[in-house]
Design a protein around this motif. Structure first.
Motif, PDB file in Angstrom:
ATOM      1  N   VAL A   1      24.087  73.215  -2.165  1.00 18.58           N
ATOM      2  CA  VAL A   1      23.468  73.930  -3.284  1.00 18.58           C
ATOM      3  C   VAL A   1      24.295  73.738  -4.555  1.00 18.58           C
ATOM      4  N   THR A   2      25.604  73.872  -4.435  1.00 19.89           N
ATOM      5  CA  THR A   2      26.480  73.694  -5.594  1.00 19.89           C
ATOM      6  C   THR A   2      26.375  72.275  -6.150  1.00 19.89           C
ATOM      7  N   LEU A   3      26.334  71.297  -5.265  1.00 22.28           N
ATOM      8  CA  LEU A   3      26.257  69.900  -5.694  1.00 22.28           C
ATOM      9  C   LEU A   3      24.918  69.560  -6.343  1.00 22.28           C
ATOM     10  N   MET A   4      23.849  70.202  -5.880  1.00 23.59           N
ATOM     11  CA  MET A   4      22.507  69.839  -6.341  1.00 23.59           C
ATOM     12  C   MET A   4      21.989  70.697  -7.492  1.00 23.59           C
ATOM     13  N   ARG A   5      22.691  71.748  -7.862  1.00 24.51           N
ATOM     14  CA  ARG A   5      22.196  72.613  -8.940  1.00 24.51           C
ATOM     15  C   ARG A   5      21.995  71.875 -10.269  1.00 24.51           C
ATOM     16  N   PRO A   6      22.835  70.880 -10.611  1.00 22.74           N
ATOM     17  CA  PRO A   6      22.556  70.145 -11.855  1.00 22.74           C
ATOM     18  C   PRO A   6      21.195  69.446 -11.845  1.00 22.74           C
ATOM     19  N   LYS A   7      20.711  69.079 -10.664  1.00 19.41           N
ATOM     20  CA  LYS A   7      19.411  68.412 -10.564  1.00 19.41           C
ATOM     21  C   LYS A   7      18.277  69.400 -10.314  1.00 19.41           C
ATOM     22  N   ILE A   8      18.605  70.550  -9.735  1.00 16.49           N
ATOM     23  CA  ILE A   8      17.580  71.555  -9.418  1.00 16.49           C
ATOM     24  C   ILE A   8      18.025  72.878 -10.039  1.00 16.49           C
ATOM     25  N   PRO A   9      17.776  73.084 -11.316  1.00 16.74           N
ATOM     26  CA  PRO A   9      18.266  74.288 -12.006  1.00 16.74           C
ATOM     27  C   PRO A   9      17.735  75.592 -11.417  1.00 16.74           C
TER      28      PRO A   9
ATOM     29  N   TYR B   1      12.488  69.178  -3.502  1.00 13.16           N
ATOM     30  CA  TYR B   1      13.004  68.265  -4.521  1.00 13.16           C
ATOM     31  C   TYR B   1      13.041  66.840  -3.988  1.00 13.16           C
ATOM     32  N   GLU B   2      13.562  66.689  -2.781  1.00 14.57           N
ATOM     33  CA  GLU B   2      13.680  65.343  -2.224  1.00 14.57           C
ATOM     34  C   GLU B   2      12.299  64.724  -2.010  1.00 14.57           C
ATOM     35  N   ALA B   3      11.333  65.550  -1.633  1.00 12.38           N
ATOM     36  CA  ALA B   3       9.964  65.051  -1.478  1.00 12.38           C
ATOM     37  C   ALA B   3       9.380  64.635  -2.829  1.00 12.38           C
ATOM     38  N   SER B   4       9.760  65.349  -3.890  1.00  9.86           N
ATOM     39  CA  SER B   4       9.195  65.074  -5.211  1.00  9.86           C
ATOM     40  C   SER B   4       9.665  63.746  -5.793  1.00  9.86           C
ATOM     41  N   ILE B   5      10.823  63.250  -5.343  1.00 14.88           N
ATOM     42  CA  ILE B   5      11.332  61.984  -5.895  1.00 14.88           C
ATOM     43  C   ILE B   5      11.045  60.803  -4.965  1.00 14.88           C
ATOM     44  N   HIS B   6      10.359  61.062  -3.856  1.00 15.30           N
ATOM     45  CA  HIS B   6      10.003  59.986  -2.921  1.00 15.30           C
ATOM     46  C   HIS B   6       9.186  58.910  -3.649  1.00 15.30           C
ATOM     47  N   PRO B   7       9.423  57.615  -3.415  1.00 18.84           N
ATOM     48  CA  PRO B   7      10.230  57.020  -2.341  1.00 18.84           C
ATOM     49  C   PRO B   7      11.722  56.893  -2.653  1.00 18.84           C
ATOM     50  N   ALA B   8      12.150  57.340  -3.835  1.00 15.92           N
ATOM     51  CA  ALA B   8      13.585  57.346  -4.114  1.00 15.92           C
ATOM     52  C   ALA B   8      14.254  58.438  -3.273  1.00 15.92           C
TER      53      ALA B   8
END
Length: 210
Positions: free
Chosen positions: A64-72, A97-104
């Protein structure tokens, strides 16, 4: 704590074979509940560790701490009582979030380090944070969270002790041996074992998790 059979039954009443379960390290929960399920989205597996083996996993709070910059919208990690509902919300947001950037996919993330923290596990049922605090005069003990163990169907707790500095944490850890027996990894039964190869493999497997 509720009886194991009741917890298992209530979980089974909530899901079907078509239910998609989203969570973090779900295999541990399902194993503890003795439930088999195939439709799982596990954020512990989705987000890889940079430079680590495939067995290494991020803890949910770290992720959560690592991903907060990408998921405010992710609520920040705060010290204090453990909230399973917050854990569930975090896991769902991370998965969406990960589903939203698929296929990346999100690139592997560096593990967070905790130079001011001692992690305690296998705490006997009924032990309170106040009792543990007595061992750590200069640290702050978080709430003890108890988890059902799949192997024994018993409840054991985990918690953290946070210190003002790394030096105070290291001193507290060194002083622990005056009061309690300190185990590092899966070593508690090693005194009576002679299967060196298996012992080495077990130790390596254990530390690959961190």
């Amino acid at each position: 704590a509720l009886p194991f059979e009741q917890v298992q039954r209530e979980v089974l009443d909530l899901i079907s074979v078509e239910t998609i379960l989203v969570g973090h390290s779900l295999h541990k929960d399902l194993r503890a509940l003795k439930i088999q399920h195939t439709k799982i989205v596990d954020t512990a597996l989705i987000f890889a560790v940079e430079g680590g083996s495939r067995r290494r996993r991020h803890k949910l709070n770290s992720l959560v701490t690592l991903m907060r910059p990408k998921i405010p919208t992710l609520q920040p990690v705060r010290p204090g009582a453990h909230d399973p509902r917050q854990d569930a919300q975090w896991a769902l947001q991370l998965a969406l979030y990960e589903a939203s950037i698929h296929p990346a996919t999100t690139k592997p993330l560096k593990l967070l380090s905790f130079p001011k923290t001692i992690f305690l596990s296998e705490i006997p049922k009924g032990t309170t944070a106040k009792e543990l605090q007595g061992f750590f005069a200069h640290g702050t003990c978080a709430e003890v969270n108890f988890h059902l163990q799949s192997e024994t169907s018993s409840w054991l707790g985990t918690t953290t002790i946070t210190f003002p500095s790394q030096a105070e944490r290291d001193k507290a850890f060194a002083d622990l041996t005056r009061f309690v027996r300190v185990y590092v990894g899966p070593l508690r039964d090693w005194a009576g074992r002679t299967d060196t190869a298996k012992m080495q493999a077990s130790l390596k497997e254990h530390f690959l998790k961190f």
